[in-house]
Design a protein around this motif. Structure first.
Motif, PDB file in Angstrom:
ATOM      1  N   VAL A 186     -39.303  18.688  75.961  1.00 16.38           N
ATOM      2  CA  VAL A 186     -38.100  19.525  76.025  1.00 16.38           C
ATOM      3  C   VAL A 186     -38.323  20.920  75.461  1.00 16.38           C
ATOM      4  O   VAL A 186     -37.524  21.812  75.703  1.00 16.38           O
ATOM      5  N   LEU A 187     -39.389  21.130  74.708  1.00 17.00           N
ATOM      6  CA  LEU A 187     -39.636  22.446  74.141  1.00 17.00           C
ATOM      7  C   LEU A 187     -40.157  23.392  75.215  1.00 17.00           C
ATOM      8  O   LEU A 187     -40.949  23.006  76.068  1.00 17.00           O
ATOM      9  N   GLN A 188     -39.712  24.594  75.149  1.00 14.00           N
ATOM     10  CA  GLN A 188     -40.090  25.570  76.177  1.00 14.00           C
ATOM     11  C   GLN A 188     -41.219  26.493  75.736  1.00 14.00           C
ATOM     12  O   GLN A 188     -41.584  27.401  76.442  1.00 14.00           O
ATOM     13  N   LYS A 189     -41.765  26.245  74.577  1.00 15.94           N
ATOM     14  CA  LYS A 189     -42.850  27.083  74.097  1.00 15.94           C
ATOM     15  C   LYS A 189     -43.802  26.257  73.260  1.00 15.94           C
ATOM     16  O   LYS A 189     -43.480  25.163  72.803  1.00 15.94           O
ATOM     17  N   GLU A 190     -45.005  26.781  73.073  1.00 19.73           N
ATOM     18  CA  GLU A 190     -45.992  26.074  72.265  1.00 19.73           C
ATOM     19  C   GLU A 190     -45.547  26.051  70.809  1.00 19.73           C
ATOM     20  O   GLU A 190     -45.074  27.052  70.271  1.00 19.73           O
ATOM     21  N   THR A 191     -45.688  24.899  70.194  1.00 18.65           N
ATOM     22  CA  THR A 191     -45.358  24.773  68.776  1.00 18.65           C
ATOM     23  C   THR A 191     -46.549  24.167  68.062  1.00 18.65           C
ATOM     24  O   THR A 191     -46.907  23.024  68.298  1.00 18.65           O
ATOM     25  N   SER A 192     -47.172  24.952  67.206  1.00 17.38           N
ATOM     26  CA  SER A 192     -48.362  24.487  66.500  1.00 17.38           C
ATOM     27  C   SER A 192     -48.051  23.310  65.596  1.00 17.38           C
ATOM     28  O   SER A 192     -48.825  22.366  65.489  1.00 17.38           O
ATOM     29  N   GLU A 193     -46.874  23.347  64.952  1.00 13.54           N
ATOM     30  CA  GLU A 193     -46.523  22.291  64.012  1.00 13.54           C
ATOM     31  C   GLU A 193     -46.454  20.938  64.711  1.00 13.54           C
ATOM     32  O   GLU A 193     -47.000  19.940  64.235  1.00 13.54           O
ATOM     33  N   SER A 194     -45.782  20.875  65.862  1.00 15.30           N
ATOM     34  CA  SER A 194     -45.602  19.611  66.562  1.00 15.30           C
ATOM     35  C   SER A 194     -46.927  19.050  67.069  1.00 15.30           C
ATOM     36  O   SER A 194     -47.207  17.861  66.901  1.00 15.30           O
ATOM     37  N   THR A 195     -47.756  19.891  67.679  1.00 12.26           N
ATOM     38  CA  THR A 195     -49.026  19.403  68.221  1.00 12.26           C
ATOM     39  C   THR A 195     -49.971  18.969  67.101  1.00 12.26           C
ATOM     40  O   THR A 195     -50.731  18.011  67.271  1.00 12.26           O
ATOM     41  N   LEU A 196     -49.937  19.652  65.964  1.00 14.58           N
ATOM     42  CA  LEU A 196     -50.757  19.245  64.824  1.00 14.58           C
ATOM     43  C   LEU A 196     -50.288  17.901  64.279  1.00 14.58           C
ATOM     44  O   LEU A 196     -51.103  17.023  63.963  1.00 14.58           O
ATOM     45  N   LEU A 197     -48.956  17.721  64.182  1.00 18.09           N
ATOM     46  CA  LEU A 197     -48.409  16.465  63.654  1.00 18.09           C
ATOM     47  C   LEU A 197     -48.737  15.282  64.553  1.00 18.09           C
ATOM     48  O   LEU A 197     -48.938  14.171  64.067  1.00 18.09           O
ATOM     49  N   ILE A 198     -48.771  15.497  65.873  1.00 16.65           N
ATOM     50  CA  ILE A 198     -49.138  14.412  66.794  1.00 16.65           C
ATOM     51  C   ILE A 198     -50.491  13.839  66.391  1.00 16.65           C
ATOM     52  O   ILE A 198     -50.671  12.624  66.272  1.00 16.65           O
ATOM     53  N   GLY A 199     -51.466  14.721  66.175  1.00 21.54           N
ATOM     54  CA  GLY A 199     -52.799  14.282  65.795  1.00 21.54           C
ATOM     55  C   GLY A 199     -52.849  13.670  64.405  1.00 21.54           C
ATOM     56  O   GLY A 199     -53.494  12.637  64.197  1.00 21.54           O
ATOM     57  N   ILE A 200     -52.175  14.304  63.442  1.00 18.08           N
ATOM     58  CA  ILE A 200     -52.214  13.806  62.058  1.00 18.08           C
ATOM     59  C   ILE A 200     -51.621  12.397  61.980  1.00 18.08           C
ATOM     60  O   ILE A 200     -52.204  11.494  61.361  1.00 18.08           O
ATOM     61  N   TYR A 201     -50.465  12.190  62.612  1.00 23.52           N
ATOM     62  CA  TYR A 201     -49.848  10.862  62.588  1.00 23.52           C
ATOM     63  C   TYR A 201     -50.756   9.825  63.250  1.00 23.52           C
ATOM     64  O   TYR A 201     -50.892   8.696  62.761  1.00 23.52           O
ATOM     65  N   GLY A 202     -51.385  10.198  64.373  1.00 20.57           N
ATOM     66  CA  GLY A 202     -52.294   9.272  65.039  1.00 20.57           C
ATOM     67  C   GLY A 202     -53.509   8.955  64.180  1.00 20.57           C
ATOM     68  O   GLY A 202     -53.960   7.803  64.131  1.00 20.57           O
ATOM     69  N   GLY A 203     -54.043   9.952  63.474  1.00 16.95           N
ATOM     70  CA  GLY A 203     -55.187   9.725  62.593  1.00 16.95           C
ATOM     71  C   GLY A 203     -54.832   8.844  61.409  1.00 16.95           C
ATOM     72  O   GLY A 203     -55.614   7.967  61.011  1.00 16.95           O
ATOM     73  N   ILE A 204     -53.639   9.051  60.830  1.00 16.88           N
ATOM     74  CA  ILE A 204     -53.204   8.213  59.705  1.00 16.88           C
ATOM     75  C   ILE A 204     -53.015   6.772  60.175  1.00 16.88           C
ATOM     76  O   ILE A 204     -53.405   5.819  59.476  1.00 16.88           O
ATOM     77  N   ALA A 205     -52.416   6.590  61.371  1.00 17.47           N
ATOM     78  CA  ALA A 205     -52.238   5.243  61.916  1.00 17.47           C
ATOM     79  C   ALA A 205     -53.577   4.537  62.072  1.00 17.47           C
ATOM     80  O   ALA A 205     -53.710   3.352  61.749  1.00 17.47           O
TER      81      ALA A 205
END
Length: 463
Positions: free
Chosen positions: A156-175
């Motif tokens: 739904v976001l219309q622009k790149e968001t560094s915070e969201s894309t970084l969190l996707i990876g961090i959460y996956g790595g912690i899991a």
């Protein structure tokens, strides 16, 4: 009851909490289940690591390093408390339910905002009793739900968001740090990010950096404690050693056939009969791909138990909600809802109670016949872990199947020296060895023969 949870009112979560409390009361206090073999292993591991030992370096087991740290913390606070595992597990379940429902509302996944996903998800968690108890799979899946929530935000976001894309990876790595099998999120993240979310090269790189950041920190921890080479030696073996087949896949299919039928019909409603926005189509594609990638976990799991099915719950919740939103006014929808809420947990409870009474190896319900004091430090090289019920681990080998592969692999002189040093330092007072693994090890390491004697067949004691 179906119409009660369909309303967009946060106070409906009180009903979900009461539902969880009711089932928890029945499963913990009224008709509890015996201790399971994996949970006993996690308790023993947390107890051993709380004495200052390190996973992979001093204790051979396949538990994820972050889960091992969490179990150590639990032992320091609660000791060997099965109740703590039950209650903390249910708190994580409640968090996942609230978070996933909020994600589905925030990103307009359905045509109407509703709290049906919350109660549906609560029912699915009770397909079996061990899904709501604390486990590495539950700890890791909590962060996977957070990661998928961030992926949904990309639709739904219309622009790149560094915070969201970084969190996707961090959460996956912690899991993955909690449950190493969850490394399957990495290819899912790459494929979904590129094919559905349209990640730019910068976003993809940022997500990859986020994913490997927690794993790198774990490796730095082991390097700092002179155990990196041991961890790198054990990690590949975690995916290749022999399985613990506690339960048959057929029993899973029998219990899960009803929610699967609801999910398939729900998918038909959403994809064929109803119109969807572009964002909703992307979200549905993400869920279907996640369910497909989750199937690959069956190639990785070594403890074949129902708590490994936690990966499927968010996706099934998404699809089953579609079913009830389209049948809520009919008799079929209302009956199916009652069966899901009460019939599914009862069927799972009845089946596993029957299995526990039948003496399946998944449950540790008997006291060991080994003659030793309850406080003795013991090392069990066998499938039956019941000697640990009233004794502590006293040696480096905890995971029996992994230990067999570890000791049977060709070793350098340095690796043999490490095994000798571990056994000589920890000195288990009793070694249970019905298959002769320790006996063969004594032949390989003659210096240990001076420390142990076989007092009865398959039992060695410290001289």
């Amino acid at each position: 009851m179906l119409s009660f949870f369909k309303v967009n009112d946060p106070f409906r979560l009180i009903g979900v909490a009461l539902y969880l409390i009711l089932l928890a009361t029945l499963m913990i206090w009224v008709v509890p289940f015996p201790l399971t073999e994996p949970r006993l292993i996690w308790m023993v591991l947390g107890e051993r690591l709380s004495d200052g030992y390190f996973l992979y370096l001093d204790v051979i087991d396949d538990t994820g390093p972050l889960s091992a740290g969490f179990f150590t913390f639990l032992h320091l606070v609660f000791g060997r408390s099965a109740l703590a595992y039950e209650l903390i597990g249910r708190l994580l379940v409640l968090f996942q339910i609230i978070y996933w429902n909020s994600i589905l509302i925030r990103y307009r996944v359905f045509e109407e905002n509703t709290y049906l996903p919350a109660i549906i998800m609560a029912a699915l968690f009770h397909l079996t009793f061990d899904m709501v108890g604390l486990s590495p799979a539950l700890l890791g899946s909590t962060f996977l739900v957070l990661a998928i929530g961030q992926l949904f935000s990309q639709t739904v976001l219309q622009k790149e968001t560094s915070e969201s894309t970084l969190l996707i990876g961090i959460y996956g790595g912690i899991a993955t740090g909690f449950h190493l099998n969850y490394g399957i999120f990495l290819p899912y993240m790459i494929f979904t990010g590129i094919a559905i979310s349209g990640f730019s090269f910068r976003q993809l790189l940022l997500s990859l950096v986020g994913f490997f950041l927690p794993i790198s920190l774990v490796m730095i921890f082991y390097f700092w404690n002179d155990g990196l080479s041991e961890a790198l030696q054990i990690w590949p073996m975690i995916f290749t050693y022999g399985k613990y087949s506690y339960q048959s896949v057929l029993s899973w299919a029998a219990l899960g056939v009803f929610p699967l039928i609801l999910a398939l019909v729900g998918y038909f409603y959403s994809a064929v009969l109803k119109g969807s926005t572009i964002n909703q189509q992307k979200q549905r594609q993400m869920v279907i791909l996640w369910l497909i990638f989750s199937l690959f976990e069956f190639l990785l799991i070594k403890r074949q138990a129902t708590y490994q099915l936690l990966l499927f719950i968010p996706g099934l919740t998404f699809l089953i909600t579609q079913f009830f939103l389209n049948t809520s006014k009919g008799l079929i929808g209302k009956i199916a809802f009652l069966i899901l809420l009460f019939g599914l947990p009862f069927a799972g409870w009845w089946y596993w109670q029957d299995q526990s009474n039948a003496g399946t190896t998944y449950f540790v319900s008997k006291k060991s016949e080994i003659q030793s004091s309850p406080g003795d430090r013991i090392m069990v090289l066998a499938q039956d872990t019941s000697p640990y019920l009233d004794r502590t681990l006293g040696g480096p080998f905890l995971n029996y199947n992994l230990t067999k592969d570890y000791l049977n692999a060709e070793k350098t002189l340095e690796q043999k020296a490490e095994i000798f040093q571990n056994l000589h330092t920890q000195k288990p007072q009793v070694v249970v060895d019905p298959e002769g693994i320790f006996k063969n090890l004594l032949q390989e390491l003659p210096a240990l023969k001076n420390l142990y004697s076989e007092t009865e067949p398959g039992v060695f004691r410290l001289k």
